[in-house]
Design a protein around this motif. Structure first.
Motif, PDB file in Angstrom:
ATOM      1  N   ARG A 193     -25.936 -36.497  -3.264  1.00 30.67           N
ATOM      2  CA  ARG A 193     -27.288 -36.520  -3.329  1.00 30.67           C
ATOM      3  C   ARG A 193     -27.737 -37.398  -4.678  1.00 30.67           C
ATOM      4  N   TYR A 199     -25.719 -34.999  -7.920  1.00 32.82           N
ATOM      5  CA  TYR A 199     -24.613 -34.232  -7.628  1.00 32.82           C
ATOM      6  C   TYR A 199     -23.825 -34.457  -6.314  1.00 32.82           C
ATOM      7  N   SER A 243     -16.799 -25.227  -0.686  1.00 31.82           N
ATOM      8  CA  SER A 243     -17.205 -26.749  -1.246  1.00 31.82           C
ATOM      9  C   SER A 243     -17.246 -26.550  -2.740  1.00 31.82           C
ATOM     10  N   THR A 267     -19.069 -28.160  -5.707  1.00 29.79           N
ATOM     11  CA  THR A 267     -20.216 -28.760  -6.101  1.00 29.79           C
ATOM     12  C   THR A 267     -20.008 -29.566  -7.794  1.00 29.79           C
ATOM     13  N   GLY A 271     -31.674 -26.659  -3.918  1.00 30.39           N
ATOM     14  CA  GLY A 271     -31.832 -25.294  -3.778  1.00 30.39           C
ATOM     15  C   GLY A 271     -32.224 -24.887  -2.247  1.00 30.39           C
ATOM     16  N   HIS A 272     -31.743 -23.754  -1.839  1.00 26.94           N
ATOM     17  CA  HIS A 272     -32.311 -23.552  -0.473  1.00 26.94           C
ATOM     18  C   HIS A 272     -32.227 -22.002  -0.320  1.00 26.94           C
ATOM     19  N   GLU A 288     -23.434 -15.095  -0.682  1.00 29.46           N
ATOM     20  CA  GLU A 288     -22.373 -16.303  -1.127  1.00 29.46           C
ATOM     21  C   GLU A 288     -22.020 -16.043  -2.379  1.00 29.46           C
ATOM     22  N   TYR A 305     -34.687 -25.547   3.203  1.00 24.90           N
ATOM     23  CA  TYR A 305     -34.995 -26.363   2.048  1.00 24.90           C
ATOM     24  C   TYR A 305     -36.785 -26.361   1.952  1.00 24.90           C
TER      25      TYR A 305
HETATM   26  O1  LIG Z   1     -27.754 -27.364  -0.314  1.00 24.87           O
HETATM   27  P1  LIG Z   1     -28.212 -27.797  -1.905  1.00 24.87           P
HETATM   28  O2  LIG Z   1     -29.168 -26.852  -2.320  1.00 24.87           O
HETATM   29  O3  LIG Z   1     -28.379 -29.344  -1.870  1.00 24.87           O
HETATM   30  O4  LIG Z   1     -26.896 -27.714  -2.791  1.00 24.87           O
HETATM   31  C1  LIG Z   1     -25.590 -27.722  -2.242  1.00 24.87           C
HETATM   32  C2  LIG Z   1     -25.060 -26.299  -2.657  1.00 24.87           C
HETATM   33  O5  LIG Z   1     -25.180 -25.671  -1.592  1.00 24.87           O
HETATM   34  C3  LIG Z   1     -23.970 -25.143  -0.832  1.00 24.87           C
HETATM   35  O6  LIG Z   1     -24.012 -26.205   0.122  1.00 24.87           O
HETATM   36  C4  LIG Z   1     -23.792 -24.020  -0.265  1.00 24.87           C
HETATM   37  O7  LIG Z   1     -24.831 -23.134  -0.412  1.00 24.87           O
HETATM   38  C5  LIG Z   1     -23.058 -25.349  -1.888  1.00 24.87           C
HETATM   39  O8  LIG Z   1     -21.858 -25.884  -1.388  1.00 24.87           O
HETATM   40  C6  LIG Z   1     -23.838 -26.327  -2.753  1.00 24.87           C
HETATM   41  O9  LIG Z   1     -23.362 -26.179  -3.983  1.00 24.87           O
END
Ligand SMILES: O=P(O)(O)OC[C@H]1O[C@](O)(CO)[C@@H](O)[C@@H]1O
Length: 191
Positions: free
Chosen positions: A32, A59, A76, A78, A94-95, A103, A165
């Motif tokens: 990203r 990230y 995963s 991050t 963030g989501h 989680e 999102y």
């Molecule tokens: O999906 P976002 O908000 O870009 O962030 C990625 C994060 O979400 C996840 O995909 C899972 O919640 C993590 O592996 C990772 O830290």
């Protein structure tokens, strides 16, 4: 044998390389950049200037081979690079999980924050290596690098939970996290 025990990944040893922070066998790696974080930093001009100045990677998310499908339990790693945009620490998008499910995150390297919002209340956890941050079902979440080196953590989550999102764009996460004089400075989302 249960119908569920045959698909799609058999019992598998996943090697967690603690030095290089990789999972093997590896799945996809998501990258990203700043341009992917549209509408998330408070200062839109500073966000645009960072894109014009090379659109840095903010990230990466390196997954194991376990897929994001119903009933699976993907993992995963991050890694959020250090940086600020008009004083606001670099962070994940963030989501919210549309299927409200929990989680866990395990801090691996560097220092960070785990910001959670349930639509009313905000909670912030400091994340350091060996901290497990627990995200209960129904709490939108975002990770933030609050240090000056990369911040990495392992996430384990239900594969069918999904990523919403739009919910975060609409509701925010209650607070924003800025670099303060002596650590993270949490300010109201709308300020
Ligand atoms: O999906 P976002 O908000 O870009 O962030 C990625 C994060 O979400 C996840 O995909 C899972 O919640 C993590 O592996 C990772 O830290």
């Amino acid at each position: 044998m249960s119908a569920y025990s045959t698909v799609p990944v058999p019992p598998t040893a996943i090697r967690f390389d603690t030095r290089n922070l990789t999972l093997e066998p590896a799945g996809p790696t998501l990258v990203r950049r700043m341009s992917d974080l549209d509408g998330l930093f408070a200062d839109r001009e500073a966000w645009q200037a960072a894109i014009d100045d090379g659109d840095p990677v903010v990230y990466t998310v390196a997954s194991s081979l376990v897929p994001e499908t119903d009933r699976e339990l993907p993992q995963s790693i991050t890694t959020i690079h250090p940086g600020t945009t008009a004083g606001e620490f670099w962070m994940t998008k963030g989501h919210q999980h549309p299927e409200h499910q929990g989680e866990i995150y395990l801090g691996l390297r560097g220092t960070g924050g785990l910001l959670m919002f349930d639509g009313t209340e905000t909670r912030y956890l400091e994340m350091t290596p060996d901290t497990i941050g627990y995200i209960p079902p129904g709490w939108a979440h975002r990770s933030i690098n609050t240090g000056d080196e990369p911040y990495s953590f392992l996430a384990v989550y239900p594969g069918g939970a999904g990523h919403d999102y739009g919910w975060v764009l609409e509701h925010g996460l209650g607070k924003r996290v800025y670099a303060g004089r002596s650590g993270p400075d949490l300010r109201p989302f709308g300020s």
